[in-house]
Design an enzyme around this catalytic site. Structure first.
Site, short mmCIF file in Angstrom:
data_model
loop_
_atom_site.label_atom_id
_atom_site.label_comp_id
_atom_site.label_asym_id
_atom_site.label_seq_id
_atom_site.Cartn_x
_atom_site.Cartn_y
_atom_site.Cartn_z
N ARG A 154 26.79 3.57 22.12
CA ARG A 154 27.48 2.36 21.57
C ARG A 154 26.05 1.39 21.37
O ARG A 154 26.31 0.57 20.61
CB ARG A 154 28.20 1.70 22.71
N LYS A 168 50.20 13.17 26.09
CA LYS A 168 51.24 12.58 26.24
C LYS A 168 51.60 12.02 24.86
O LYS A 168 51.13 11.59 24.24
CB LYS A 168 51.19 11.55 27.20
N GLY A 223 40.65 2.46 22.16
CA GLY A 223 42.20 1.67 21.89
C GLY A 223 42.28 0.96 20.48
O GLY A 223 43.39 1.14 19.82
N GLY A 253 37.75 8.55 23.02
CA GLY A 253 36.77 8.96 23.76
C GLY A 253 36.75 10.40 24.10
O GLY A 253 35.56 11.00 23.96
#
Length: 399
Positions: free
Chosen positions: A34, A200, A376, A353
């Protein structure tokens, strides 16, 4: 939206919001991806005669000053990469910070201490966030947003600072994220394929529904595929499934056909008794999963089937591993899909990630067209949501 490349930064002092929420081992940065991604923006400002004031957060100090979340290790690491001194202010607002900002000269850098040492940064009160943002930009000429990883967060440094600053723009990293992600979804080269994995269905419902009718093919893997297989009446043994979402999965399967999106599920699985097993009990299993066993990866037949679908694709967007890749015994499916995406020759975009980790574990990072820096943010973008960070830049430009 304004872009840094179109602004003359000579003699200007810029507040750059970056995403330096990086992993540390004591005082050592263990993954500086990053930080490196922000270097083009920082170097441009410094080389063009501007001064850079860097702000970011680290961890979740929740409005308290906690030494373990101090940015000294990050500032030291950045100094080594930039080749210039990066002094760290004792705070991110206040008289001492304003004095340091005022003393900055062209080509110099100042890093502000952790934004989240102040509760106002993440406050739910917009007025409180704006007051904090005004203090952040005090004495500065320009706000530069280069933190895509937090652009889905309504934080003061993300949503209010662009409006509080005299001028605001997107840095090179934000510009690149916008071009790739917005371009891929609004006018993709076809066939357009989305590959969605992870554990999920519940965390990906918004994405799956948004992509129906937009993508030509939707490949589903990972444990979320177990729920879809159960929805088709196939017993998944002891595999991770979300039984409360079986009806939702059926609806998605039925809706996809009506919207001309072809959904592809695994045709075989790698089975074992536990995530912790050192090896698979069954390397390629088709049909119902026996009791006592779990589907922990897609099998080799699925990798070949998915690779065949990808041949000749124009655009492929991938989020979510195909199995429990953290264990090498169940990483084959994810690595196989990564190689298939690269071999397809399509414009390839990766985000999240875990997916990023798969790509680098397969040593294919440089082979993909674009690897998003957002987790996100990337997911919310795929859901079709307007990210607060981008909206703030657009509102600032419209002033």
């Amino acid at each position: 939206m304004l872009y840094l490349k179109d602004i003359d930064v000579t003699g200007k002092k810029a507040l750059i919001r970056v995403d330096y929420n990086v992993p540390l081992d004591g005082t050592r940065v263990t993954d500086d991806t990053r930080i490196r991604e922000s270097l083009p923006t920082l170097r441009h400002i410094l080389e063009k005669g501007g001064a850079a004031v860097i702000c970011c957060h680290l961890g979740q100090p929740k409005g308290e000053v906690k030494p373990e979340f101090g940015l000294a290790p990050v500032a030291a690491h950045l100094a080594g990469l930039l080749g210039v001194s990066v002094p760290l202010a004792g705070d991110c607002i206040g008289a001492e910070v304003r004095a340091k900002v005022e003393a900055l000269r062209p080509g110099e850098v100042l890093m502000l201490e952790n934004l989240r040492f102040h509760k106002a940064e993440t406050s739910k009160d917009a007025a409180e966030r704006m007051a904090f943002a005004r203090e952040l930009v005090a004495g500065l000429d320009l706000y530069v947003s280069d933190a895509f990883g937090v652009s889905h967060r309504p934080n003061a440094s993300v949503t209010e600072a662009p409006l509080a600053a005299p001028k605001a723009c997107a840095g090179f990293l934000m510009e690149k994220e916008w071009q790739y992600l917005n371009g891929a979804l609004s006018s993709p080269r076809r066939p357009f394929i989305a590959v969605s994995g992870g554990s999920k269905v519940s965390s990906k419902l918004g994405i799956l529904k948004n992509l129906l009718g937009k993508v030509d093919h939707l490949i589903i893997g990972g444990a979320m595929a177990n729920t879809f297989r159960l929805a088709q009446g196939i017993d998944m043994g002891d595999s991770l499934v979300e039984r409360d979402l079986v009806e939702e999965a059926k609806t998605i399967l039925n809706t996809a056909a009506d919207m001309r999106t072809h959904i592809h599920l695994p045709v075989d699985f790698v089975l074992a008794k536990s995530f912790k097993d050192g090896a698979a009990e069954v390397g390629s299993h088709t049909g119902p999963v026996p009791a006592g066993l779990m589907a922990l990866d897609i099998g080799p037949k699925s990798v070949l089937a998915f690779a065949d679908i990808m041949k000749g694709a124009g655009t492929i967007v991938w989020n979510g591993p195909m199995g429990a890749f953290e264990n090498p015994a169940f990483a084959g499916g994810s690595i196989g899909v990564a190689k298939a995406i690269v071999d397809s020759g399509a414009l390839s975009i990766v985000g999240g990630g875990d997916t990023d980790a798969v790509v680098h574990a397969a040593h294919l990072g440089e082979k993909f067209s674009f690897i998003s820096t957002g987790g996100g943010s990337f997911l919310e973008f795929l859901e079709g949501k307007q990210l607060p960070g981008f909206k703030a830049l657009e509102d600032a430009a419209a002033r």
